[in-house]
Design an enzyme around this catalytic site. Sequence first.
Site, mmCIF file in Angstrom:
data_model
loop_
_atom_site.group_PDB
_atom_site.id
_atom_site.type_symbol
_atom_site.label_atom_id
_atom_site.label_comp_id
_atom_site.label_asym_id
_atom_site.label_seq_id
_atom_site.Cartn_x
_atom_site.Cartn_y
_atom_site.Cartn_z
ATOM 1 N N GLU A 119 -10.757 24.737 7.272
ATOM 2 C CA GLU A 119 -11.803 25.568 7.880
ATOM 3 C C GLU A 119 -11.262 26.922 8.328
ATOM 4 O OE1 GLU A 119 -15.098 24.973 7.954
ATOM 5 O OE2 GLU A 119 -14.586 23.224 6.749
ATOM 6 N N ARG A 155 0.365 46.941 -8.539
ATOM 7 C CA ARG A 155 0.251 47.891 -9.655
ATOM 8 C C ARG A 155 0.147 49.343 -9.189
ATOM 9 N NH1 ARG A 155 -4.293 48.988 -11.861
ATOM 10 N NH2 ARG A 155 -3.622 48.716 -14.024
ATOM 11 N N PRO A 158 -12.423 35.141 4.586
ATOM 12 C CA PRO A 158 -13.669 35.622 3.970
ATOM 13 C C PRO A 158 -14.444 36.636 4.819
ATOM 14 C CG PRO A 158 -13.804 33.253 4.486
ATOM 15 C CD PRO A 158 -12.399 33.694 4.739
ATOM 16 N N ASP A 194 -7.507 54.600 -14.426
ATOM 17 C CA ASP A 194 -8.255 53.428 -13.999
ATOM 18 C C ASP A 194 -9.559 53.823 -13.319
ATOM 19 O OD1 ASP A 194 -6.464 51.591 -14.866
ATOM 20 O OD2 ASP A 194 -5.650 51.095 -12.904
HETATM 21 N N1 SAH Z 1 -15.026 27.684 7.002
HETATM 22 C C1 SAH Z 1 -14.597 29.006 6.710
HETATM 23 C C2 SAH Z 1 -14.073 29.082 5.298
HETATM 24 C C3 SAH Z 1 -12.674 28.654 5.140
HETATM 25 S S1 SAH Z 1 -12.168 28.797 3.495
HETATM 26 C C4 SAH Z 1 -15.776 29.952 6.831
HETATM 27 O O1 SAH Z 1 -16.884 29.501 6.873
HETATM 28 O O2 SAH Z 1 -15.556 31.174 6.830
HETATM 29 C C5 SAH Z 1 -10.486 28.428 3.611
HETATM 30 C C6 SAH Z 1 -9.563 29.582 3.420
HETATM 31 O O3 SAH Z 1 -9.780 30.158 2.155
HETATM 32 C C7 SAH Z 1 -9.706 30.726 4.396
HETATM 33 O O4 SAH Z 1 -8.990 30.506 5.575
HETATM 34 C C8 SAH Z 1 -9.130 31.874 3.603
HETATM 35 O O5 SAH Z 1 -7.710 31.911 3.701
HETATM 36 C C9 SAH Z 1 -9.487 31.538 2.182
HETATM 37 N N2 SAH Z 1 -10.653 32.275 1.661
HETATM 38 C C10 SAH Z 1 -11.840 31.738 1.276
HETATM 39 N N3 SAH Z 1 -12.678 32.678 0.831
HETATM 40 C C11 SAH Z 1 -12.020 33.856 0.912
HETATM 41 C C12 SAH Z 1 -12.370 35.204 0.602
HETATM 42 N N4 SAH Z 1 -13.566 35.532 0.122
HETATM 43 N N5 SAH Z 1 -11.435 36.156 0.806
HETATM 44 C C13 SAH Z 1 -10.226 35.849 1.312
HETATM 45 N N6 SAH Z 1 -9.848 34.597 1.637
HETATM 46 C C14 SAH Z 1 -10.714 33.608 1.437
#
Ligand code: SAH
Length: 224
Positions: A114, A152, A87, A167
């Site tokens: 996590e 794509r 994220p 697009d």
């Molecule tokens: N505790 C972490 C969140 C882990 S979420 C924090 O606070 O940042 C668990 C997994 O979900 C991550 O390792 C990732 O692979 C995926 N994930 C969650 N949200 C995501 C997003 N917005 N973009 C990409 N991967 C995401």
Amino acid sequence: MRFDVVTIFPAMFGPVFHQGVVGRAIERGVIGFQAHDLREFTHDRHRQVDDMPFGGGPGMVMKPEPVIEAVESIRAANPGPVVLMEPWGERLDHRVASELAEEAGLIIVCGRYEGIDDRVRTALDAREISIGDYVLSGGEIPAMVLVDAVARLVPGVVGDPESLTQDSFAEEMTGWPQFTRPAEYRGMSVPDVLLSGDHARIKQWRRQQAAQRRVSHPKELKKT
Ligand code: SAH
């Protein structure tokens, strides 16, 4: 181009990539796709992929060894860069997708819990990519979004290449409102200009409409 995904839920990908444009491209061999079960790369009886975080805190962290061994086993068939879905990563947009579409392959790691032990990123020189500023429960849906967006753009995946250049994001003046039959539905009519057959006027109308949408959603629809 081939896509290899490392995940504890490989079965999630079948239903998504057996259908639609991407599904057909996989079937025709234009692109390759395989989801690999991370637990196959564990060596203990419980096939454990997670462990407690050093330093304390809630939740579990994905262990480095299975992820790194999984990627090493895929390497021979896929020379592409490693992407960790995270994220806090670089935000996925049309520019990033186009850049990745130039690669011979991608090896995508889906996090859970996590997150992933940070040494994975270091050891694999991985690129971290986020699909937006919100937290999902795992990297599988983000990986699907990434594969779809990149696939794509690979030549031969989308049947009519003109639809790619039309697009949103691909060109400055696209993303106009689209209509199909019926011309009238519950009192709502298709704009007359689209029924006129006057291609110059249609083009002009579409440009105007697309520009208007960019004004009302400047962030979402800006040209990348
Ligand atoms: N505790 C972490 C969140 C882990 S979420 C924090 O606070 O940042 C668990 C997994 O979900 C991550 O390792 C990732 O692979 C995926 N994930 C969650 N949200 C995501 C997003 N917005 N973009 C990409 N991967 C995401």
